[in-house]
Design a protein around this motif. Structure first.
Motif, PDB file in Angstrom:
ATOM      1  N   ARG A 183       0.772  -1.063   0.029  1.00 32.95           N
ATOM      2  CA  ARG A 183      -0.054  -0.091  -0.043  1.00 32.95           C
ATOM      3  C   ARG A 183       0.951   1.186  -0.007  1.00 32.95           C
ATOM      4  NH1 ARG A 183      -5.325  -0.535   1.624  1.00 32.95           N
ATOM      5  NH2 ARG A 183      -5.408   1.770   0.622  1.00 32.95           N
ATOM      6  N   VAL A 185       0.801   5.442   0.460  1.00 33.01           N
ATOM      7  CA  VAL A 185      -0.318   6.821   0.562  1.00 33.01           C
ATOM      8  C   VAL A 185       0.588   8.175   0.202  1.00 33.01           C
ATOM      9  CG1 VAL A 185      -1.450   8.184   2.327  1.00 33.01           C
ATOM     10  CG2 VAL A 185      -1.362   5.850   2.647  1.00 33.01           C
ATOM     11  N   SER A 187       1.192  12.244   0.228  1.00 30.80           N
ATOM     12  CA  SER A 187       0.634  13.366   1.119  1.00 30.80           C
ATOM     13  C   SER A 187       1.196  14.719   0.352  1.00 30.80           C
ATOM     14  CB  SER A 187       1.451  13.094   2.595  1.00 30.80           C
ATOM     15  OG  SER A 187       0.973  12.107   3.239  1.00 30.80           O
TER      16      SER A 187
END
Length: 252
Positions: A183, A185, A187
């Motif tokens: 995974r 992510v 930002s």
């Protein structure tokens, strides 16, 4: 063995050149690639204007379209015979976790698979700035891996193999691991700025990335210096949820 090469970084990309170098002894190569960078185009097709393939040499074309366009045109119009394998890459940057949903590199391989051709996508899981220098040192390892994968007695059906190469010199690669998607992510990936006329514009990209995943994830493998090989399936059905439908699904 007839092998089609494509990518999403464009016909002049260093990664494609390294891939050609690695694959050259393994079969009869054709190259059909975009005429410019097509990163993050995913599995898009060009439908609203015609495509103009330009022949650059024997079995070598550039196309003013997406990676998916390139593979479709190669298999349906440009090549005298359909390839036995489609290999896409080497992408200048990783394609792990959710990246595979956006990646033009993975999409080119996916188009080959959709046309019934076994397919492999390769990406360099390090910074774009380091890719050119390090990939040159990995040719031997890439060739050995692809030779092995294309000689498998039973290449997995309806599946492409998504390969991510660690950002280390070839002689420092620790081995190969079969992995699952991790995974990631993003930002602060949207930057606000102004154009020359003072109007506000938004630019997607940049920011910071955080990766996570279990010990058998693609992220963990390349982080530890291994080549990651992740099987990706055309069928996106979540079978556990489907099988548990009696627990949550009520027909309208």
């Amino acid at each position: 063995m007839r092998i089609l090469l494509s990518n999403d970084d464009g016909i002049l990309a260093k990664g494609l050149g390294v891939l050609e170098q690695a694959v050259a002894p393994l079969g009869d190569i054709s190259v059909v690639a975009p005429d410019r960078e097509q990163s993050a185009t995913s599995h898009s097709l060009t439908l609203h204007h015609p495509l103009r393939p330009v022949r650059l040499g024997e079995k070598r074309w550039q196309v003013d379209g997406t990676p998916t366009d390139c593979v479709m045109l190669a298999c349906e119009a440009l090549l005298d015979e359909r390839p036995e394998y489609v290999i896409s890459g080497i992408n200048h940057g990783p394609n792990m976790g959710e990246d595979v949903l956006y990646s033009g590199t993975v999409a080119a391989a996916m188009e080959g698979l959709a046309l019934g051709i076994p397919a492999i996508a390769l990406s360099f899981a390090g910074s774009i700035q380091r890719a050119d220098a390090i990939l040159e040192t990995q040719v031997t390892q890439i060739r050995a891996l692809l030779d092995h994968l294309m000689r498998l007695p039973a290449f997995p059906r309806d599946t492409l193999l998504n390969v991510n190469l660690p950002a280390v010199a070839g002689d420092e690669i620790k081995g190969i691991k079969l992995t699952r998607l991790g995974r990631r992510v993003f930002s602060d990936s949207i930057t606000k700025m102004k154009d020359p006329w003072g109007r506000e514009i938004l630019w997607i990209g940049g920011g910071s990335v955080e990766w996570s995943g279990p010990d058998d994830s693609d992220f963990r493998a390349v982080h530890d210096g291994f080549i990651s090989v992740t099987p990706l399936h055309l069928d996106l059905t979540h079978r556990d949820v489907l099988n548990a439908a009696t627990d949550w699904w009520q027909a309208p």
